[in-house]
Design an enzyme around this catalytic site. Structure first.
Site, PDB file in Angstrom:
ATOM      1  N   ALA A 100      41.961  74.985   2.176  1.00 15.31           N
ATOM      2  CA  ALA A 100      43.414  74.784   2.164  1.00 15.31           C
ATOM      3  C   ALA A 100      44.116  75.643   3.225  1.00 15.31           C
ATOM      4  CB  ALA A 100      43.956  75.100   0.780  1.00 15.31           C
ATOM      5  N   HIS A 101      45.413  75.490   3.293  1.00 12.11           N
ATOM      6  CA  HIS A 101      46.178  76.176   4.336  1.00 12.11           C
ATOM      7  C   HIS A 101      46.169  77.687   4.173  1.00 12.11           C
ATOM      8  CE1 HIS A 101      50.152  75.265   1.918  1.00 12.11           C
ATOM      9  NE2 HIS A 101      49.173  75.628   1.139  1.00 12.11           N
TER      10      HIS A 101
END
Lengths: 345, 345, 345
Positions: B240-241
């Site tokens: 994920a980011h």
């Protein structure tokens, strides 16, 4: 395409109950039926819909008895569900088939294509590729060098097949499937970094295999990762290098099978399960959803559940005990209280 | 390409035991060896195969002593497995390399490509992209604007890299990998709908990173999602980011790492594990398959298992207790029976 | 693009505290800020960075009081986090938009495209496709026959949409998304092989939906798989055939939803959870990470956890008991010892 109730009844070996000349041109769910559509009722839970449906025809079981008036024409058949699956096929066959080799596809000179092949726009066909007869390849597919595609196989848009992999006949590979990427093999080095172990094998997929969207099947380090005849794989599944999956085994979405594991024939592996590497799973095994199989399964026909997976009956009993563990703790508290009251140590 | 036993023995610093002039042209698993192929025996469990193999040459450990006659020529080396990995590389290097920029690729005018670049058909190179030397880009790859690709990196067919992302040298990205899609960030609104938070950062991947098929690494909201040097990611992984993954960490298929989590160096995360967002995982941590890590791990070198994950030794003891919980419940039943018999309340 | 502190303060309805003429041209995380960049401080845990940051401007909450000297110009606003999200949008809007229809895209003659459409290189648009106004389609996208794309929707590079699917307005689909692949439906045959059940429905995605990279949504057997307005799906999610997902529901990465399940509005489903087929999940339900939901959830607003999932409070208590099960076993051992000592049977 338009068909009358009479024509459909003939095809399904059924009997018309109502107007045999009513015309339909499409399929619909019974709750969404509109005039001109044909639907079916197999599950008694949905019976209410037959009195309200707008569908012109409804296929029902031979012995169906309505309790209210029905406006639709009925077609009575032995098994309404099976007959409807047949109708799905009939209507599907009438869709115009894609054909021809797009001038916007790229085919290496050494590649060979069979008769009646569709090759869509922006697809790439590498050196020495062999494509069989009646193959359908949608746009943006990649076939690496020396890939072989059997007759009547369909590759949907964007399928990627690395060099040297072999796909059988009558297979369907959905968009985003990646066949033959390198297996995950590294040798750890003294300095804690890893060195890639070349993956020089391939993937062999036999006939009648269907593979769901974005599923990945890695090439073997040496030899072949093998998917045997009739296997059905759902979406987003990971099949690691050197795995072998036996005939007619069905694997549901998001399952992972680690390297070198051999799965038998006619197994069912439910969604999100994981199977550790270097195991054997016997024929006819059923693995429950989200299970984690960490030991080989030697006996055919068993069912397993849980992470780590145990025999399913035991797993279900354990789940009940776990749900009640709060109560078990209270009972032990109470036993200790009584024991201490009686005879304090 | 053909090699004699003598030539191979020289390369591997081994000793020929048999006919030094026998010729091989390919590698094979020992159980699938045919004349003209070379195989290896490292694991004593497979010893039986050496008496039956059709391979012309088998690489064995120096001190291997057969118990039956062997028809193949042997090459004795210090470590048969390592030598075989070396052979895989030698044979691999002999494959013809792809080269040249396809006239069917699209390159923006402002893009720069280094020397000796292969750019395959239907690949797209955006504005201001910089591609290093000796880069191999297979067909149907997408490089958004301002992407940078380091020297000697390979992007397999269909890799997608969004704008502004940076890929190091000597990396390998497999088909279907998506680098730099928007992180999953939304602000909830009074009406229960969500408003997108713009993800304006990027992804930075350092040197010697390999990323498996269909793995996704999201761009940071701001700053960079960082994959450090030497990291190996298997297939279908979600990063994920704003995540950061330390040097030489290995992550197996279908793992998910949620937003802003920082994973240390030299960790091993087994298949289908999940790690909650905003955590830190110390260097040298091992996470078991299907584990769920919900707290930061501060101490280096630990092993964790289960969902939620606990220290692995404790997790294994708990698993044994859980397997026997049926028995524990029976024991408590029996204690209550005896207690009540003795002194009913 | 360059903006002064004064200009930004006006846009954010904030107040400049420092030099109103300082110029910035980009956004940065506070710990990575350099001259010419603007950052923000919302979480007091990061306060230390504001004394060290190189950023020229920092957006802070109105009532922020520093304890050390700060070199950056401050912009004081009601809510620093919300204001920063706004800044992300402002800077994002200034990026040059892609436009025009590439001569290297393929558009069927019967397809219709609206005004101000970007259609990237090597994208394929099938027969009778309808593309709305202000649609952005990156390279290598596939739109099968009869697909409909609503206004202001963005399809990132490599998205694949099968025939007859419908995408709403203001949607964003990320790279590798596959919409409308066949549902996983097979009828078992007497010989243990399976026969494909034709999947003749489609997928309908309403407005304001965002779908993460490599997520797959299968077409219905009949009728539609439905993703309602405002739904947000993360990466690598599997949505099976005939599923329905209610408005503004958020699903995190790697979740799987099996066939025909209906999920309500405003739900949150955390990463790697799985939901069995043919269930209903009520509105406002929260499902924890890695949970396995195997029964319908009828009551709105509940939270569930575990595999199989139970009410979250109970699940958390059970987790604590499980962590201590070693201790519970010891207590039962001790009770038995004392019981036997007292009154051996």
């Amino acid at each position: 395409m338009e068909l009358t109730a009479r024509q459909i009844a003939e095809t399904l070996h059924g009997r018309v109950d109502g107007n045999p000349d009513v015309i339909v041109s499409k399929l619909a769910k019974i709750e969404e039926g509109t005039p001109g559509s044909i639907s079916f009722l197999a599950n008694p839970l949905y019976e209410d819909y037959i009195y309200k449906t707008g569908a012109s025809i409804v296929v029902v079981n031979e012995n169906f008895e309505g309790s209210h008036p029905i406006s639709a024409t009925l077609i009575r058949v032995e098994n309404a569900y099976t007959s409807f699956a047949q109708l799905l096929e009939i209507f599907n066959r009438l869709k115009p088939a894609k054909s021809g080799i797009s001038p916007y596809a790229f085919i290496s000179k050494s590649a060979k294509t069979g008769e009646n092949v569709y090759l869509g726009e922006f697809s790439y066909v590498g050196e020495d590729v062999v494509i069989g007869n009646n193959v359908t390849i949608y746009p943006q597919v990649y076939l690496g060098d020396h890939v072989i595609i059997g007759d009547h196989t369909t590759l949907h848009a964007g399928v990627k097949i690395y060099n040297d992999c072999v796909i059988g006949s009558h297979c369907i590979l959905h968009s985003g499937v990646v066949i033959g990427a390198d297996g995950f093999g590294f040798a750890s080095q003294p300095g804690k970094e890893y060195k890639k172990i070349i993956q020089s094998g391939n993937v062999v997929i036999e006939d009648d295999v269907e593979i769901g969207a974005n599923t990945t099947i890695d090439r073997a380090t040496l030899g072949s990762t093998k998917i045997h005849r009739g296997v059905k794989l759902d979406n987003l599944i990971q099949i690691a290098h050197n795995v072998e999956i036996g005939e007619n085994t069905v694997i549901v979405a998001q399952v992972g099978v680690a390297g070198s594991t051999k799965i038998g024939k006619n197994c069912i592996i439910a969604g999100q399960a994981g199977i550790v590497g270097h195991l054997s799973v016997a024929d006819n095994t059923i693995i429950g959803a989200q299970s984690g199989v960490e030991k080989s399964i030697r006996e055919s026909g068993g069912a397993y559940l849980g992470s780590p997976a145990v025999e399913a009956g035991k797993a279900r009993r354990n789940i009940v005990h776990l749900r009640n563990i709060d109560n078990l703790v209270k009972r032990v508290n109470e036993l200790e209280r009584r024991m201490n009251k009686e005879k304090p140590e």
